[in-house]
Design a protein around this motif. Structure first.
Motif, PDB file in Angstrom:
ATOM      1  N   LYS A 136      37.275  64.812  30.776  1.00  0.00           N
ATOM      2  CA  LYS A 136      35.952  65.182  30.264  1.00  0.00           C
ATOM      3  C   LYS A 136      35.004  63.992  30.295  1.00  0.00           C
ATOM      4  O   LYS A 136      33.856  64.101  30.736  1.00  0.00           O
ATOM      5  CB  LYS A 136      36.091  65.713  28.838  1.00  0.00           C
ATOM      6  CG  LYS A 136      34.766  65.979  28.137  1.00  0.00           C
ATOM      7  CD  LYS A 136      34.990  66.346  26.683  1.00  0.00           C
ATOM      8  CE  LYS A 136      33.661  66.469  25.941  1.00  0.00           C
ATOM      9  NZ  LYS A 136      33.862  66.775  24.500  1.00  0.00           N
ATOM     10  N   HIS A 137      35.472  62.839  29.845  1.00  0.00           N
ATOM     11  CA  HIS A 137      34.611  61.664  29.814  1.00  0.00           C
ATOM     12  C   HIS A 137      34.364  61.118  31.213  1.00  0.00           C
ATOM     13  O   HIS A 137      33.265  60.636  31.517  1.00  0.00           O
ATOM     14  CB  HIS A 137      35.218  60.598  28.912  1.00  0.00           C
ATOM     15  CG  HIS A 137      35.366  61.045  27.487  1.00  0.00           C
ATOM     16  ND1 HIS A 137      34.353  61.662  26.794  1.00  0.00           N
ATOM     17  CD2 HIS A 137      36.420  60.981  26.618  1.00  0.00           C
ATOM     18  CE1 HIS A 137      34.752  61.946  25.570  1.00  0.00           C
ATOM     19  NE2 HIS A 137      36.003  61.540  25.433  1.00  0.00           N
ATOM     20  N   ASN A 138      35.373  61.182  32.074  1.00  0.00           N
ATOM     21  CA  ASN A 138      35.177  60.711  33.442  1.00  0.00           C
ATOM     22  C   ASN A 138      34.160  61.562  34.198  1.00  0.00           C
ATOM     23  O   ASN A 138      33.395  61.054  35.034  1.00  0.00           O
ATOM     24  CB  ASN A 138      36.502  60.705  34.198  1.00  0.00           C
ATOM     25  CG  ASN A 138      37.369  59.526  33.825  1.00  0.00           C
ATOM     26  OD1 ASN A 138      36.921  58.604  33.155  1.00  0.00           O
ATOM     27  ND2 ASN A 138      38.615  59.545  34.240  1.00  0.00           N
ATOM     28  N   MET A 139      34.136  62.850  33.902  1.00  0.00           N
ATOM     29  CA  MET A 139      33.169  63.729  34.568  1.00  0.00           C
ATOM     30  C   MET A 139      31.737  63.329  34.235  1.00  0.00           C
ATOM     31  O   MET A 139      30.828  63.513  35.045  1.00  0.00           O
ATOM     32  CB  MET A 139      33.422  65.182  34.151  1.00  0.00           C
ATOM     33  CG  MET A 139      34.680  65.795  34.742  1.00  0.00           C
ATOM     34  SD  MET A 139      34.661  65.859  36.552  1.00  0.00           S
ATOM     35  CE  MET A 139      33.369  67.077  36.809  1.00  0.00           C
ATOM     36  N   THR A 140      31.548  62.755  33.047  1.00  0.00           N
ATOM     37  CA  THR A 140      30.221  62.253  32.696  1.00  0.00           C
ATOM     38  C   THR A 140      29.803  61.138  33.652  1.00  0.00           C
ATOM     39  O   THR A 140      28.662  61.090  34.128  1.00  0.00           O
ATOM     40  CB  THR A 140      30.212  61.726  31.248  1.00  0.00           C
ATOM     41  OG1 THR A 140      30.595  62.787  30.369  1.00  0.00           O
ATOM     42  CG2 THR A 140      28.851  61.205  30.863  1.00  0.00           C
ATOM     43  N   GLY A 141      30.728  60.240  33.936  1.00  0.00           N
ATOM     44  CA  GLY A 141      30.432  59.149  34.859  1.00  0.00           C
ATOM     45  C   GLY A 141      30.261  59.615  36.292  1.00  0.00           C
ATOM     46  O   GLY A 141      29.513  59.015  37.066  1.00  0.00           O
ATOM     47  N   PHE A 142      30.977  60.692  36.675  1.00  0.00           N
ATOM     48  CA  PHE A 142      30.875  61.232  38.031  1.00  0.00           C
ATOM     49  C   PHE A 142      29.833  62.344  38.107  1.00  0.00           C
ATOM     50  O   PHE A 142      29.978  63.291  38.869  1.00  0.00           O
ATOM     51  CB  PHE A 142      32.238  61.768  38.493  1.00  0.00           C
ATOM     52  CG  PHE A 142      33.118  60.718  39.094  1.00  0.00           C
ATOM     53  CD1 PHE A 142      33.123  60.493  40.453  1.00  0.00           C
ATOM     54  CD2 PHE A 142      33.940  59.942  38.294  1.00  0.00           C
ATOM     55  CE1 PHE A 142      33.946  59.521  41.020  1.00  0.00           C
ATOM     56  CE2 PHE A 142      34.764  58.971  38.845  1.00  0.00           C
ATOM     57  CZ  PHE A 142      34.764  58.757  40.212  1.00  0.00           C
ATOM     58  N   SER A 143      28.796  62.231  37.321  1.00  0.00           N
ATOM     59  CA  SER A 143      27.753  63.242  37.293  1.00  0.00           C
ATOM     60  C   SER A 143      27.026  63.297  38.637  1.00  0.00           C
ATOM     61  O   SER A 143      26.999  62.310  39.393  1.00  0.00           O
ATOM     62  CB  SER A 143      26.744  62.921  36.193  1.00  0.00           C
ATOM     63  OG  SER A 143      26.040  61.722  36.509  1.00  0.00           O
ATOM     64  N   PRO A 144      26.418  64.447  38.959  1.00  0.00           N
ATOM     65  CA  PRO A 144      25.630  64.528  40.196  1.00  0.00           C
ATOM     66  C   PRO A 144      24.552  63.441  40.268  1.00  0.00           C
ATOM     67  O   PRO A 144      24.247  62.935  41.346  1.00  0.00           O
ATOM     68  CB  PRO A 144      25.021  65.930  40.122  1.00  0.00           C
ATOM     69  CG  PRO A 144      25.998  66.722  39.304  1.00  0.00           C
ATOM     70  CD  PRO A 144      26.531  65.759  38.286  1.00  0.00           C
ATOM     71  N   ARG A 145      23.975  63.071  39.110  1.00  0.00           N
ATOM     72  CA  ARG A 145      22.956  62.032  39.096  1.00  0.00           C
ATOM     73  C   ARG A 145      23.498  60.707  39.591  1.00  0.00           C
ATOM     74  O   ARG A 145      22.888  60.045  40.441  1.00  0.00           O
ATOM     75  CB  ARG A 145      22.404  61.864  37.680  1.00  0.00           C
ATOM     76  CG  ARG A 145      21.311  60.778  37.567  1.00  0.00           C
ATOM     77  CD  ARG A 145      20.982  60.452  36.119  1.00  0.00           C
ATOM     78  NE  ARG A 145      22.043  59.694  35.479  1.00  0.00           N
ATOM     79  CZ  ARG A 145      22.147  58.364  35.534  1.00  0.00           C
ATOM     80  NH1 ARG A 145      21.270  57.645  36.224  1.00  0.00           N
ATOM     81  NH2 ARG A 145      23.129  57.742  34.901  1.00  0.00           N
ATOM     82  N   ARG A 146      24.680  60.310  39.070  1.00  0.00           N
ATOM     83  CA  ARG A 146      25.217  59.007  39.471  1.00  0.00           C
ATOM     84  C   ARG A 146      25.669  59.037  40.933  1.00  0.00           C
ATOM     85  O   ARG A 146      25.501  58.048  41.655  1.00  0.00           O
ATOM     86  CB  ARG A 146      26.370  58.597  38.554  1.00  0.00           C
ATOM     87  CG  ARG A 146      26.814  57.165  38.856  1.00  0.00           C
ATOM     88  CD  ARG A 146      27.579  56.512  37.740  1.00  0.00           C
ATOM     89  NE  ARG A 146      26.796  56.264  36.548  1.00  0.00           N
ATOM     90  CZ  ARG A 146      25.867  55.329  36.451  1.00  0.00           C
ATOM     91  NH1 ARG A 146      25.546  54.573  37.492  1.00  0.00           N
ATOM     92  NH2 ARG A 146      25.222  55.150  35.309  1.00  0.00           N
TER      93      ARG A 146
END
Length: 415
Positions: free
Chosen positions: A110-120
């Motif tokens: 869940k937290h890693n998906m935040t870092g791998f967001s479409p924006r980043r």
């Protein structure tokens, strides 16, 4: 799959050895033979049960309760006492996402998906183009190894940049990654184990210091994204968790893309009419990548361990059995792909491949890997449409049970 009350006794295939010379050179004919012979069997050479068919492998990937991921990165063979001692003294990593089960896996992903967001990921694309262009600009006409010139440095640089490691540390970090595949997925010698274990310890200590620096001074990178989650809720994600993610991702995030891009270029140049089609119409690249993932993935096999006795296609696999799932065999299963042994960039259903897995462990870095491969192929199609693969070269693949990509790829680069 059902409990094993009525399952047949599993056949033993004495000759199956994914570390054998013929398999390392080309696993796909062997995949075809074993897939046609049985849905599952026991392989003595690696002490694993091997699953061969698409439907069964898809079911394994979607059933983490029965097929635990806990063995995904453990050494296939026992470590030497010296390697164990070296790791005990300074290596504090613990299971990463690829070898974690719920609920820990759910929390970390869940937290890693935040870092791998479409924006980043979108923010990285100009950097990938810039680095790829820099590397291609440096290639001079004549014979060139595209692995050392492009397919290795590009993914390594990008994942290190994504994590936030400084440019001046890149060469040191890449040297520490050397031969890491052999440690967990091959059969390394005692001397090799000692060297790799030492490098792993250095790498881990570096990641600890780096995360501590980011905790003190967050920046605009993936590690800092995780640090901010930690600062908002220390119980949700610890600094040790972040160190573990940075360590694991920095390896997984470039070795597989290096191998896949090398495989992709090799297959396209071996099929010059399809390479020519891409050079004439670069909009075909995205579709071609899916067929390349299906036909020659960088991870043709992965591991699981059973939590209970289970029936796979009428074959009994006991509880606590180590399992090797042949993703490469699944991706060429004729029950799912028409003419599966034919490489065809125009194939309509290639995206149904299992190259990135399925279910809760579906590869979190798939969008980044696709983007890097797309940009590399697009740039090569623009700059060197007439390049040709050097005939007669012997491709060298690292002997291991899970990863596959050429260590070198010689081409004649045009004027």
């Amino acid at each position: 799959m059902t409990p094993t009350d009525t399952a047949a006794k599993c056949p033993v295939r004495h000759g199956f050895d994914p570390l054998g010379d013929s398999y390392v050179a080309d696993p796909y004919p062997i995949h075809t033979a074993v897939r046609e012979e049985a849905p599952a069997f026991y392989a003595e050479a690696i002490d694993m049960w091997v699953i061969t068919r698409y439907d069964d492998i898809e079911a394994v990937l979607k059933d983490p309760a029965t097929f635990s991921a806990a063995v995904g990165q453990r050494p296939v063979f026992p470590m030497s006492e010296e390697a164990q001692r070296i790791l005990k003294d300074g290596f504090r990593a613990y299971p990463v996402m690829s070898d974690c089960d719920p609920p820990r896996h759910t929390r970390i992903r869940k937290h890693n998906m935040t870092g791998f967001s479409p924006r980043r990921i979108a923010m990285l694309e100009p950097k990938v183009w810039a680095k790829a262009t820099e590397l291609v600009d440096a290639i001079e006409p004549g014979r060139v190894d595209l692995v050392s010139a492009l397919t290795y440095p590009l993914p390594a640089y990008m994942i290190f940049t994504f994590i936030g490691f400084p440019d001046e540390d890149m060469d040191m970090l890449k040297s520490w990654c050397g031969n890491r595949i052999a440690f967990s997925w091959g059969r390394p010698s005692g001397d090799e184990q000692r060297e790799i274990a030492t490098n792993m310890t250095h790498y881990w200590e570096y990641c600890e210091k780096f995360v501590a620096q980011r905790a003190a001074e967050p920046a605009d990178d993936f590690t800092s994204d995780l640090v901010r989650i930690h600062q908002a809720d220390p119980d949700a994600l610890s600094l040790a968790d972040i160190t573990n993610v940075a360590y694991g991702l920095s390896f997984a995030g470039h070795e597989t893309t290096t191998s896949f891009t090398g495989n992709a270029i090799r297959q396209l140049l071996a099929n010059p009419e399809q390479w020519a089609a891409i050079c004439q119409d670069r909009s075909l690249i995205a579709k071609a990548i899916e067929e390349l993932l299906r036909f020659d993935s960088s991870i043709p096999a992965w591991r699981r361990i059973t939590t209970r006795a289970v029936d796979v296609g009428g074959v009994e696999i006991p509880a606590e059995a180590k399992v090797l799932i042949l993703l490469g065999a699944a991706n060429r299963d004729p029950n799912h792909f028409e003419n599966p042994e034919t490489f065809d960039i125009h194939r309509g259903d290639a995206r149904r491949h299992l190259a990135f897995g399925k279910g809760i462990h579906y590869c979190i870095g798939a969008p980044l890997a696709r983007m890097e491969a797309r940009i590399a192929l697009d740039l090569l199609a623009q700059r060197a449409p007439d390049m040709q693969m050097v005939e007669g070269q012997d491709f060298d693949f690292p002997p291991n049970v899970s990863f596959r990509g050429p260590r070198s790829l010689l081409v004649d680069w045009p004027e």
